[in-house]
Design a protein around this motif. Structure first.
Motif, short mmCIF file in Angstrom:
data_model
loop_
_atom_site.label_atom_id
_atom_site.label_comp_id
_atom_site.label_asym_id
_atom_site.label_seq_id
_atom_site.Cartn_x
_atom_site.Cartn_y
_atom_site.Cartn_z
N SER A 42 0.83 -1.20 0.00
CA SER A 42 0.00 0.00 0.00
C SER A 42 0.86 1.26 0.00
CB SER A 42 -0.92 0.00 1.22
OG SER A 42 -1.72 1.15 1.25
N ASP A 43 1.93 1.24 0.78
CA ASP A 43 2.85 2.38 0.81
C ASP A 43 3.51 2.59 -0.54
OD1 ASP A 43 2.26 2.88 3.46
OD2 ASP A 43 4.07 1.90 4.24
N LEU A 44 3.89 1.51 -1.21
CA LEU A 44 4.52 1.62 -2.53
C LEU A 44 3.56 2.16 -3.58
CD1 LEU A 44 6.65 -1.65 -2.69
CD2 LEU A 44 7.48 0.70 -2.48
N LYS A 45 2.29 1.82 -3.46
CA LYS A 45 1.29 2.28 -4.43
C LYS A 45 1.14 3.80 -4.42
CE LYS A 45 -1.49 -1.88 -4.78
NZ LYS A 45 -2.80 -2.49 -4.53
N LYS A 46 1.52 4.44 -3.34
CA LYS A 46 1.44 5.90 -3.25
C LYS A 46 2.38 6.57 -4.25
CE LYS A 46 0.33 5.76 1.65
NZ LYS A 46 0.82 6.03 3.00
N PHE A 47 3.43 5.85 -4.66
CA PHE A 47 4.41 6.40 -5.59
C PHE A 47 4.06 6.17 -7.05
CE2 PHE A 47 6.89 5.64 -1.69
CZ PHE A 47 7.34 6.93 -1.47
N LYS A 48 2.96 5.47 -7.32
CA LYS A 48 2.57 5.16 -8.69
C LYS A 48 2.42 6.45 -9.50
CE LYS A 48 -0.87 2.84 -11.50
NZ LYS A 48 -2.14 2.17 -11.51
N GLY A 49 3.17 6.50 -10.60
CA GLY A 49 3.12 7.66 -11.48
C GLY A 49 3.93 8.85 -11.01
N LYS A 50 4.61 8.74 -9.90
CA LYS A 50 5.36 9.87 -9.36
C LYS A 50 6.87 9.73 -9.52
CE LYS A 50 1.79 11.04 -6.11
NZ LYS A 50 1.38 11.28 -4.76
N ILE A 51 7.30 8.56 -9.94
CA ILE A 51 8.73 8.33 -10.11
C ILE A 51 9.00 8.09 -11.59
CG2 ILE A 51 10.66 6.81 -9.57
CD1 ILE A 51 9.25 6.17 -6.93
N GLU A 52 9.90 8.90 -12.15
CA GLU A 52 10.27 8.71 -13.55
C GLU A 52 11.54 7.89 -13.62
OE1 GLU A 52 10.24 11.70 -16.54
OE2 GLU A 52 8.87 12.94 -15.34
N LEU A 53 11.45 6.81 -14.35
CA LEU A 53 12.60 5.94 -14.53
C LEU A 53 12.97 5.96 -16.01
CD1 LEU A 53 11.47 2.89 -12.38
CD2 LEU A 53 13.01 4.72 -11.71
N ASP A 54 14.20 6.23 -16.28
CA ASP A 54 14.69 6.22 -17.66
C ASP A 54 15.32 4.86 -17.91
OD1 ASP A 54 15.34 7.03 -20.21
OD2 ASP A 54 17.20 8.02 -19.59
N ILE A 55 14.45 3.87 -18.14
CA ILE A 55 14.90 2.49 -18.29
C ILE A 55 14.42 1.95 -19.63
CG2 ILE A 55 14.67 0.14 -17.39
CD1 ILE A 55 14.26 1.34 -14.63
N ASN A 56 15.33 1.32 -20.34
CA ASN A 56 14.99 0.64 -21.58
C ASN A 56 14.90 -0.84 -21.26
OD1 ASN A 56 14.89 -0.64 -24.04
ND2 ASN A 56 16.26 0.83 -25.04
N LEU A 57 13.69 -1.35 -21.14
CA LEU A 57 13.50 -2.74 -20.75
C LEU A 57 14.09 -3.71 -21.76
CD1 LEU A 57 9.91 -2.70 -19.22
CD2 LEU A 57 12.09 -2.79 -18.03
N ASP A 58 14.01 -3.38 -23.05
CA ASP A 58 14.58 -4.24 -24.07
C ASP A 58 16.09 -4.38 -23.88
OD1 ASP A 58 12.18 -4.83 -25.29
OD2 ASP A 58 12.27 -3.08 -26.61
N GLU A 59 16.73 -3.28 -23.53
CA GLU A 59 18.17 -3.31 -23.30
C GLU A 59 18.52 -4.14 -22.06
OE1 GLU A 59 21.26 0.05 -22.05
OE2 GLU A 59 20.22 0.48 -23.94
N ILE A 60 17.74 -3.96 -21.02
CA ILE A 60 17.99 -4.69 -19.79
C ILE A 60 17.77 -6.18 -20.01
CG2 ILE A 60 17.10 -5.10 -17.46
CD1 ILE A 60 16.53 -2.10 -17.30
N ARG A 61 16.75 -6.53 -20.78
CA ARG A 61 16.42 -7.93 -21.02
C ARG A 61 17.20 -8.51 -22.20
NH1 ARG A 61 10.04 -6.77 -20.37
NH2 ARG A 61 10.02 -6.60 -18.11
N VAL A 62 18.13 -7.76 -22.73
CA VAL A 62 18.99 -8.16 -23.85
C VAL A 62 18.15 -8.59 -25.05
CG1 VAL A 62 21.03 -9.50 -24.51
CG2 VAL A 62 20.66 -8.94 -22.12
N ARG A 63 17.24 -7.72 -25.42
CA ARG A 63 16.41 -7.98 -26.60
C ARG A 63 16.91 -7.14 -27.74
NH1 ARG A 63 10.36 -7.90 -24.02
NH2 ARG A 63 10.62 -9.74 -22.74
N GLN A 64 16.87 -7.68 -28.88
CA GLN A 64 17.30 -6.96 -30.09
C GLN A 64 16.12 -6.62 -30.97
OE1 GLN A 64 20.57 -6.13 -30.61
NE2 GLN A 64 21.07 -7.01 -28.64
#
Length: 64
Positions: A42-64
């Motif tokens: 419940s505490d974590l749900k308070k941050f939904k939409g408030k944290i910007e992450l510059d993450i490329n999931l394809d890169e992290i998951r080694v997808r081409q």
């Protein structure tokens, strides 16, 4: 820690059946752990939409 509690027997028995726990202590410990887990979620749900992450999931998951 020893504590004396006055709990409804039918509620305790039902919780033990549902959780497949064999002792009253185990079902109470499980209930307390679940209460804490849900509170953290419940505490974590308070941050939904408030944290910007510059993450490329394809890169992290080694997808081409």
């Amino acid at each position: 820690m020893r504590t004396t509690l006055d709990l409804p027997e039918n509620l305790l028995n039902k919780a033990m059946r549902v959780t497949h726990t064999e002792t009253k202590t185990a079902v109470i410990v499980l209930a307390l752990e679940e209460l804490i887990r849900k509170s953290k979620i419940s505490d974590l749900k308070k941050f939904k939409g408030k944290i910007e992450l510059d993450i490329n999931l394809d890169e992290i998951r080694v997808r081409q």
